[in-house]
Every structure is written in structure tokens, then in C-alpha cells.
Design a protein around this motif. Structure first.
Motif, PDB file in Angstrom:
ATOM      1  N   HIS A  38       0.836  -1.200   0.000  1.00 44.48           N
ATOM      2  CA  HIS A  38       0.000   0.000   0.000  1.00 44.48           C
ATOM      3  C   HIS A  38       0.868   1.246   0.000  1.00 44.48           C
ATOM      4  N   PHE A  39       0.413   2.258  -0.741  1.00 43.77           N
ATOM      5  CA  PHE A  39       1.125   3.538  -0.756  1.00 43.77           C
ATOM      6  C   PHE A  39       0.123   4.659  -0.550  1.00 43.77           C
ATOM      7  N   ASP A  40       0.534   5.633   0.211  1.00 45.60           N
ATOM      8  CA  ASP A  40      -0.314   6.809   0.403  1.00 45.60           C
ATOM      9  C   ASP A  40      -0.152   7.764  -0.770  1.00 45.60           C
ATOM     10  N   ALA A  41      -1.082   8.680  -0.893  1.00 39.46           N
ATOM     11  CA  ALA A  41      -1.030   9.662  -1.972  1.00 39.46           C
ATOM     12  C   ALA A  41       0.262  10.473  -1.873  1.00 39.46           C
ATOM     13  N   GLY A  42       0.931  10.639  -3.002  1.00 42.75           N
ATOM     14  CA  GLY A  42       2.145  11.421  -3.041  1.00 42.75           C
ATOM     15  C   GLY A  42       3.413  10.609  -2.889  1.00 42.75           C
ATOM     16  N   MET A  43       3.298   9.357  -2.483  1.00 46.56           N
ATOM     17  CA  MET A  43       4.499   8.543  -2.279  1.00 46.56           C
ATOM     18  C   MET A  43       5.036   8.030  -3.612  1.00 46.56           C
ATOM     19  N   VAL A  62      -4.941   5.474  -8.226  1.00 49.10           N
ATOM     20  CA  VAL A  62      -4.407   6.002  -9.480  1.00 49.10           C
ATOM     21  C   VAL A  62      -2.911   6.228  -9.315  1.00 49.10           C
ATOM     22  N   VAL A  63      -2.148   5.737 -10.279  1.00 45.84           N
ATOM     23  CA  VAL A  63      -0.689   5.874 -10.262  1.00 45.84           C
ATOM     24  C   VAL A  63      -0.257   6.699 -11.462  1.00 45.84           C
ATOM     25  N   MET A  64       0.606   7.659 -11.226  1.00 50.17           N
ATOM     26  CA  MET A  64       1.168   8.467 -12.307  1.00 50.17           C
ATOM     27  C   MET A  64       2.593   7.997 -12.589  1.00 50.17           C
ATOM     28  N   ALA A  97       7.295   6.102 -10.867  1.00 50.50           N
ATOM     29  CA  ALA A  97       5.878   5.907 -10.570  1.00 50.50           C
ATOM     30  C   ALA A  97       5.575   6.445  -9.187  1.00 50.50           C
ATOM     31  N   SER A  98       4.503   7.215  -9.087  1.00 50.65           N
ATOM     32  CA  SER A  98       4.108   7.743  -7.789  1.00 50.65           C
ATOM     33  C   SER A  98       2.601   7.645  -7.653  1.00 50.65           C
ATOM     34  N   ALA A  99       2.150   7.604  -6.431  1.00 50.01           N
ATOM     35  CA  ALA A  99       0.727   7.422  -6.147  1.00 50.01           C
ATOM     36  C   ALA A  99       0.023   8.770  -6.111  1.00 50.01           C
ATOM     37  N   LEU A 100      -1.042   8.913  -6.891  1.00 53.66           N
ATOM     38  CA  LEU A 100      -1.839  10.137  -6.849  1.00 53.66           C
ATOM     39  C   LEU A 100      -2.939  10.037  -5.804  1.00 53.66           C
ATOM     40  N   THR A 101      -3.315   8.819  -5.486  1.00 57.42           N
ATOM     41  CA  THR A 101      -4.300   8.541  -4.437  1.00 57.42           C
ATOM     42  C   THR A 101      -3.730   7.399  -3.613  1.00 57.42           C
ATOM     43  N   PRO A 102      -4.352   7.056  -2.506  1.00 63.77           N
ATOM     44  CA  PRO A 102      -3.946   5.804  -1.851  1.00 63.77           C
ATOM     45  C   PRO A 102      -4.107   4.645  -2.821  1.00 63.77           C
ATOM     46  N   VAL A 103      -3.077   3.826  -2.943  1.00 61.47           N
ATOM     47  CA  VAL A 103      -3.100   2.752  -3.940  1.00 61.47           C
ATOM     48  C   VAL A 103      -2.759   1.424  -3.277  1.00 61.47           C
TER      49      VAL A 103
END
Lengths: 238, 238
Positions: A38-43, A62-64, A97-103
Motif C-alpha cells: 500500500h502507498f499513500d497519496a504522493g508517495m 491512481v498511479v502516475m 511511478a508515484s501514487a496520486l491517491t492511496p493505492v
DNA sequence: CGCTTGATTGACGGGCCTCAAAAAATGTGG
DNA sequence: CCACATTTTTTGAGGCCCGTCAATCAAGCG
């Protein structure tokens, strides 16, 4: 204002597992290898240049993904949503790759020997789906005005997240700009123009209502025959 | 004028089989299925929308693939050279492929069952190579001026065809424009500007000499550490 | 409340597209 | 091999779109 209307098809993009929007659906049971992360938003999930070639199935969020050029310029490769696979690399990460939302991410097996029978077919399917997506994205960038690009993106991203008229945009205007090959201010102006034309409505900068899908599709030059099943190969092909 | 200098590394792109420029090399023996087919320059190999999902290994020549949008606009997806695989589709052709030079194509097996042991691995390698190429192409289109795009394209296409300083461009200026997301006249002006800067020399519109690779790379914002072996992942990544 | 971040809007300049014409390259037939 | 027609490429002028610089506004936060 009124962003809780039960008019959209599926659950929210962040509510958990979800069927793929269109195209070949991935098998229900993907060959997962290892524990979910799990990743928090922004990580940051992984960084360009570091070792690693594990494929990651995005189960929720969502992942950017983006690449940094030698001159420092950033190009946002894509916005991956639930059901997409990120990290398709060989040996080294070609993008960040970074998380835009919790992923929530599930690592996939990478060699055909360890993942059972259908692993190779599964991976090939993932690659072809990613390839088709990238081709759509490429067509989006070519010879279109700012408003046209934004309109096309709204339709495409809305379709990919399963929302028809209410699109949630977890990315910033700058992210969108780096994805569409435009400046941040130009993106903002395009939104304002669509707003003045009454083609969209904005509850806040991240929640867009598509009021005139036909007009948007006309602007974008895409076919707007949206179908929930797999009948639509790509909205960008005539 | 002097376009017969023996200064380039490999044989001409049309002279037959050739090693891949960089990245993972494909196996020497591709799982070929069926007889080779030849097309003259200008002929259509397959058309967007028609049935067919046979992968085609391009053994010699240059193939242009393009997609036509609903508004008639054309987007040139890529210029495939010897060693590339075209026609990676599922069920239906997503793009039109035509020969820019005389080409030779070998159909590949499409199901992992019929192609022997390494067929699945081979196809996965092809997909990942195509994916990486498309990502480079995408980065090329984003936020670059006309001269920068042309400079980047010359370096990339030259590397892919194995020519260092003498690049042969079988495509027209209009084809190039539809590939780089610019107008034909803008492409022509970019060439003229590079010519005035003495970065390139033109024997005729289709034969370019790269006089100042460093300056071109500087313009394009790419790393110009050209290496013939697989050490370079991508010239567009920092 | 003040600070910070992100989004919007305005003014202005530059790059690219459009319209138009000339020049060069290519193909064809004599 | 040359003349001619066709296509392609190049170049120019003008206008529009978008990038840059700048200021304003809104929202989140300590």
C-alpha cells in the motif's frame, strides 16, 4: 456541489477492485507473487533508473508514471487506474511511478516458468493492452489544440475509470500539462473555455461533470460510442 | 553530392538482415510461420480495420504505420526498420501499414502453442521492445519545438537504422510531419534551419548528413552516447 | 490569522499553422 | 538525352494559438 449523484456506472475508482473498462479483460485471477503493498497519496513507488523489473498490478487507486529528460523536463507517461499494470520494465525502471491517491499494488510473477500455465498469456495480454493504451495516448498528443486535447483526455480517462458523466481527476493541472504536452496555464484556460461553453461543470478543480459528451467528442475528434463491455476497441480509432 | 562515403557502421538498411541497433536483441532465429512476402514501395501491407492479427517481422526495408482519426487526420505511429515487428494486433488491425521502400516480411506464429519452446518469450520481448520504442516516440512529441523534434528524430532514426552520420529518410516531409505532430512546412523550415546552422547537410531531401551530432543532441535534449551494443537503454532517458 | 500551495486570469511575445507562390526533384514519353 | 508535366520541397507573409511573466484568488494548515 452535487457530486454524489448515483448516475455513474461502477463504483468510485478508489473504492476497490473493479472490472477493466474495455478491451480484453484480464483474467480474474492474476498470477500474483508476494504480498500486496500500500502507498499513500504522493508517495513514490519506484524511481527512474533504479533496479527492478517486477510488474505491479494496480488493484485500487491512481498511479502516475513519468520520465525525466536530460534537460530536466518531465513527461507524464500515463495515469494508471485500477486494473492496469505498471512497472513493465527490463532490468531497470525506465520511469518514475508515484501514487496520486492511496493505492494498492500486487507484484506479478515475471518469468513464465514460475507463474503456472497461463502466466505467459496473461503477460502478453497486459503488454498488448498497455501498448494499445499508449497508442491512444500518442494519438492524443498529435496536432490537436489545447481544448481538443483536454476534451479527449476527459472522455478517455472517464471511460477508463468507468465513469460516464462524472470524472474525478486526482492529478494536478501541472501533471495534466506534462501529460498532454502543454503548459499548466494553457490547461487551466482550456478548462475555463469548456466551462464557458457549458460542455463541462466543475464542482472543484478535481471533479468534472461532462455535460455535453457529444460536443466534447466532436471537439476531440473521437467516436463517443461508449460501451461498457469489450465491444469498443479504442475511442480514438474511427 | 557525396553520398557514397563508406563511413557508416553497418550495411544499408535495405541490404538485408541486420542486427538490432540497441536494446535487447531478438533471437537470431525468429519463429517464422509461412512464406516471406515482398512489397514494393508505396504498397499497402494491411489496412486499419481489416481482420488479421499476424505479426510480421520486417527483414528488410522501411514500413510506415499510421492511424486515421474520425476527422480524417492521419497520425503516423512509427517508422519500422529491419528487425522490427509490425502488426501487433488482436483480431483487427488498429493501424494501416505501407511500404516506404521495397520490403520483405516474415509472418510469425501468434499462439504460444504452435511456435515451439521460446515463442512466448520471443513475443514478450518483441512487445517490450515495441513498448519502449513507443515511449521514446511519445517523449519526442511532448513540449519540444519543431527543430528539437526533427533533431531528436534524426538521431533516433539514424541510430535505429545503424547509420551514424549519414541518415537516409525514405519518408516524405508530410509523413514526417504527421509523425512529429507538426505541419509539413514547419518540418521543411526546421531542416532549413539545421542546414543554415551547419548541423546537417542535405545531398537531397532524403539523404541527411549529421555534421554536428553533439549540437543536435544538445538541441534534442538527448544523451548522444551512442553505443552499438545493448548498453544504451534509450537515448531519450537521462 | 498568516503562510503555503494550487488554480485562474491577463498581457505580451514567439512559434507554428494557413494561405500562397516559387523552386527543385521526380516521372513520363518522345 | 531532353522536354514536359506532376509531385514534392522550399520559402514568404500574416494571423492565431500557446508559452512566459506576472498578479490575483481560493483552499488547506499550523
Amino acid at each position: 456541489m452535487d457530486r454524489s449523484e448515483p448516475e455513474d456506472r461502477g463504483a468510485g475508482a478508489l473504492d476497490g477492485h473493479r472490472a477493466l473498462p474495455f478491451g480484453k479483460r484480464l483474467p480474474v485471477r492474476a498470477p500474483v507473487n508476494g504480498r500486496r503493498r500500500h502507498f499513500d497519496a504522493g508517495m513514490v513507488i519506484y524511481s527512474q533508473g533504479e533496479d527492478g523489473d517486477a510488474w505491479l498490478l494496480l488493484e485500487a487507486g491512481v498511479v502516475m508514471t513519468c520520465r525525466y529528460g536530460i534537460d530536466g523536463h518531465r513527461h507524464v507517461t500515463r495515469f494508471a487506474v485500477a486494473g492496469d499494470v505498471v512497472g513493465i520494465d527490463v532490468g531497470m525502471r525506465a520511469e518514475t511511478a508515484s501514487a496520486l491517491t492511496p493505492v494498492m499494488l500486487s507484484p506479478l510473477v515475471c518469468d513464465s516458468g514460475g507463474g503456472g500455465e497461463g502466466a505467459a498469456d496473461f503477460m502478453q495480454m497486459v503488454l498488448q493492452k498497455t501498448l494499445a493504451e499508449l497508442q491512444d495516448s500518442q494519438a492524443l498528443l498529435a496536432r490537436r489544440t489545447a481544448v481538443e486535447r483536454v476534451a479527449a483526455f476527459l472522455l478517455l480517462f472517464g471511460a477508463r475509470t468507468g465513469h460516464i458523466s462524472h470524472v474525478e481527476l486526482p492529478m494536478s493541472r501541472a501533471d495534466l500539462a506534462d501529460h498532454l504536452g502543454l503548459g499548466m496555464h494553457t490547461i487551466s484556460r482550456a478548462f475555463s473555455q469548456l466551462l464557458r461553453s457549458r460542455f463541462i461543470a466543475l464542482a472543484d478543480p478535481h471533479h468534472v461533470r461532462l455535460l455535453q459528451r457529444g460536443q466534447l467528442a466532436n471537439l476531440a475528434g473521437v467516436d463517443d460510442d461508449f460501451r461498457g463491455d469489450g465491444g469498443l476497441r479504442s475511442p480514438l480509432v474511427a
